[in-house]
Design a protein around this motif. Structure first.
Motif, PDB file in Angstrom:
ATOM      1  N   ARG A 107      49.231  45.991  30.716  1.00 29.24           N
ATOM      2  CA  ARG A 107      48.745  44.582  30.470  1.00 29.24           C
ATOM      3  C   ARG A 107      48.334  43.853  31.889  1.00 29.24           C
ATOM      4  N   SER A 108      49.275  44.155  32.862  1.00 29.97           N
ATOM      5  CA  SER A 108      48.831  43.293  34.233  1.00 29.97           C
ATOM      6  C   SER A 108      47.750  43.978  34.870  1.00 29.97           C
ATOM      7  N   LEU A 109      47.304  45.063  34.771  1.00 34.68           N
ATOM      8  CA  LEU A 109      46.269  45.922  35.260  1.00 34.68           C
ATOM      9  C   LEU A 109      44.969  45.573  34.407  1.00 34.68           C
ATOM     10  N   GLU A 110      45.140  45.375  33.163  1.00 31.48           N
ATOM     11  CA  GLU A 110      44.048  44.815  32.191  1.00 31.48           C
ATOM     12  C   GLU A 110      43.612  43.410  32.746  1.00 31.48           C
ATOM     13  N   HIS A 111      44.873  42.715  32.908  1.00 34.27           N
ATOM     14  CA  HIS A 111      44.397  41.309  33.205  1.00 34.27           C
ATOM     15  C   HIS A 111      43.788  41.164  34.578  1.00 34.27           C
ATOM     16  N   ASP A 112      43.990  41.889  35.564  1.00 35.31           N
ATOM     17  CA  ASP A 112      43.574  42.095  37.080  1.00 35.31           C
ATOM     18  C   ASP A 112      42.119  42.718  36.820  1.00 35.31           C
ATOM     19  N   GLY A 113      41.554  43.363  35.617  1.00 33.23           N
ATOM     20  CA  GLY A 113      40.359  43.973  35.729  1.00 33.23           C
ATOM     21  C   GLY A 113      40.353  45.230  36.222  1.00 33.23           C
ATOM     22  N   LEU A 114      41.522  45.996  36.261  1.00 33.06           N
ATOM     23  CA  LEU A 114      41.492  47.177  36.832  1.00 33.06           C
ATOM     24  C   LEU A 114      41.592  48.330  35.863  1.00 33.06           C
ATOM     25  N   LEU A 115      41.653  47.930  34.574  1.00 38.35           N
ATOM     26  CA  LEU A 115      41.589  48.982  33.482  1.00 38.35           C
ATOM     27  C   LEU A 115      40.901  48.235  32.451  1.00 38.35           C
ATOM     28  N   THR A 116      40.418  49.025  31.351  1.00 35.86           N
ATOM     29  CA  THR A 116      40.147  48.455  30.260  1.00 35.86           C
ATOM     30  C   THR A 116      40.921  48.972  29.023  1.00 35.86           C
ATOM     31  N   ARG A 117      41.216  48.365  28.016  1.00 35.43           N
ATOM     32  CA  ARG A 117      42.106  48.841  26.839  1.00 35.43           C
ATOM     33  C   ARG A 117      41.207  49.033  25.730  1.00 35.43           C
ATOM     34  N   THR A 118      40.974  50.104  25.285  1.00 33.19           N
ATOM     35  CA  THR A 118      40.091  50.195  23.809  1.00 33.19           C
ATOM     36  C   THR A 118      40.769  50.474  22.664  1.00 33.19           C
ATOM     37  N   VAL A 140      43.377  55.379  11.459  1.00 35.54           N
ATOM     38  CA  VAL A 140      44.884  55.316  10.957  1.00 35.54           C
ATOM     39  C   VAL A 140      45.828  56.253  11.385  1.00 35.54           C
ATOM     40  N   PRO A 141      46.673  56.276  12.511  1.00 31.79           N
ATOM     41  CA  PRO A 141      46.943  55.022  12.766  1.00 31.79           C
ATOM     42  C   PRO A 141      46.060  54.347  13.947  1.00 31.79           C
ATOM     43  N   VAL A 142      46.184  53.170  14.224  1.00 33.60           N
ATOM     44  CA  VAL A 142      45.242  52.687  15.434  1.00 33.60           C
ATOM     45  C   VAL A 142      45.254  53.319  16.727  1.00 33.60           C
ATOM     46  N   THR A 143      44.169  53.726  17.286  1.00 32.12           N
ATOM     47  CA  THR A 143      44.053  54.687  18.486  1.00 32.12           C
ATOM     48  C   THR A 143      43.795  53.449  19.581  1.00 32.12           C
ATOM     49  N   LEU A 157      40.158  53.367  33.757  1.00 35.46           N
ATOM     50  CA  LEU A 157      39.846  52.634  34.934  1.00 35.46           C
ATOM     51  C   LEU A 157      38.782  51.983  34.933  1.00 35.46           C
ATOM     52  N   THR A 158      38.476  50.821  35.199  1.00 35.18           N
ATOM     53  CA  THR A 158      37.175  49.928  35.547  1.00 35.18           C
ATOM     54  C   THR A 158      36.683  50.668  36.895  1.00 35.18           C
ATOM     55  N   ASP A 159      35.566  50.118  37.501  1.00 34.63           N
ATOM     56  CA  ASP A 159      35.081  50.317  38.723  1.00 34.63           C
ATOM     57  C   ASP A 159      36.147  49.880  39.796  1.00 34.63           C
ATOM     58  N   LEU A 160      36.774  48.667  39.622  1.00 32.32           N
ATOM     59  CA  LEU A 160      37.553  48.015  40.327  1.00 32.32           C
ATOM     60  C   LEU A 160      38.646  48.959  40.553  1.00 32.32           C
ATOM     61  N   GLY A 161      39.286  49.441  39.456  1.00 33.06           N
ATOM     62  CA  GLY A 161      40.442  50.174  39.342  1.00 33.06           C
ATOM     63  C   GLY A 161      40.258  51.426  39.909  1.00 33.06           C
ATOM     64  N   LEU A 162      39.125  52.161  40.000  1.00 28.49           N
ATOM     65  CA  LEU A 162      38.868  53.287  40.330  1.00 28.49           C
ATOM     66  C   LEU A 162      38.901  53.067  42.194  1.00 28.49           C
ATOM     67  N   SER A 163      38.329  52.039  42.406  1.00 34.11           N
ATOM     68  CA  SER A 163      38.181  51.653  43.854  1.00 34.11           C
ATOM     69  C   SER A 163      39.804  51.588  44.468  1.00 34.11           C
ATOM     70  N   LEU A 164      40.641  50.942  43.640  1.00 37.39           N
ATOM     71  CA  LEU A 164      41.899  51.016  44.135  1.00 37.39           C
ATOM     72  C   LEU A 164      42.576  52.282  44.092  1.00 37.39           C
ATOM     73  N   HIS A 165      42.245  53.008  42.875  1.00 37.75           N
ATOM     74  CA  HIS A 165      42.785  54.350  42.588  1.00 37.75           C
ATOM     75  C   HIS A 165      42.539  55.201  43.926  1.00 37.75           C
ATOM     76  N   PRO A 180      38.419  60.924  36.716  1.00 43.62           N
ATOM     77  CA  PRO A 180      39.116  59.859  35.780  1.00 43.62           C
ATOM     78  C   PRO A 180      38.792  60.057  34.126  1.00 43.62           C
ATOM     79  N   LYS A 181      39.560  59.676  33.672  1.00 45.02           N
ATOM     80  CA  LYS A 181      39.486  59.734  32.137  1.00 45.02           C
ATOM     81  C   LYS A 181      40.270  58.919  31.168  1.00 45.02           C
ATOM     82  N   ALA A 182      39.915  58.592  30.208  1.00 44.64           N
ATOM     83  CA  ALA A 182      40.784  57.642  29.172  1.00 44.64           C
ATOM     84  C   ALA A 182      42.002  58.421  28.864  1.00 44.64           C
TER      85      ALA A 182
END
Length: 145
Positions: A84-95, A100-103, A108-116, A59-61
């Motif tokens: 957005r829905s995956l972030e809302h459900d806590g399955l991934l994080t958005r960093t 410049v420009p914004v990155t 995946l979170t641990d919860l997202g990794l378990s679903l993966h 897994p990687k960002a």
């Protein structure tokens, strides 16, 4: 009743066969093809590794543009909604990194990794059995013509 007790009781009572159960809504979201493919992408399933070796599912960002390039055919709107829905459900994080420009990267979170781990098996099954399914389509179409 304390909040933890209520959550424990509700967990026992979840039943996706009931129309009003929230787990049915979650099942609807996570069974979407774009959700499966985003989870597989962030889970590293797209890195085949050396010939003859097992896939390097590390897994990687990934940045939005990397995911969009990997998922051929996904629209910008659909990918944004899926992330957005995956972030809302806590399955991934958005960093967001203030460059410049914004990155913006997704991981995946641990919860997202378990679903993966589950979605990887589903994707592999579809790829492995596609020829068989197509042959069944042809047989069925021949019988109904």
């Amino acid at each position: 009743m304390k909040a933890a007790q209520k959550r424990a009781q509700a967990k026992v009572e979840y039943n996706a066969f009931l129309a009003e159960c929230p787990s049915r809504q979650l099942l609807d979201r996570i069974s979407d093809k774009w959700v499966v493919l985003v989870l597989c992408a962030l889970g590293g399933d797209h890195n085949p590794g050396p010939p003859g070796a097992a896939p390097a599912d590390v897994p990687k960002a990934m940045r939005y543009s990397q995911i969009a390039r990997l998922l051929a055919g996904v629209s910008q709107k659909m990918l944004t909604q899926t992330l957005r829905s995956l972030e809302h459900d806590g399955l991934l994080t958005r960093t967001v990194t203030p460059t410049v420009p914004v990155t913006v990267s997704y991981e995946l979170t641990d919860l997202g990794l378990s679903l993966h781990h589950m979605t990887r098996g589903l994707r592999n099954w579809a790829q492995t059995h596609m020829a068989e399914v197509l042959a069944n389509h042809e047989n069925c179409d021949a019988r109904t013509s």
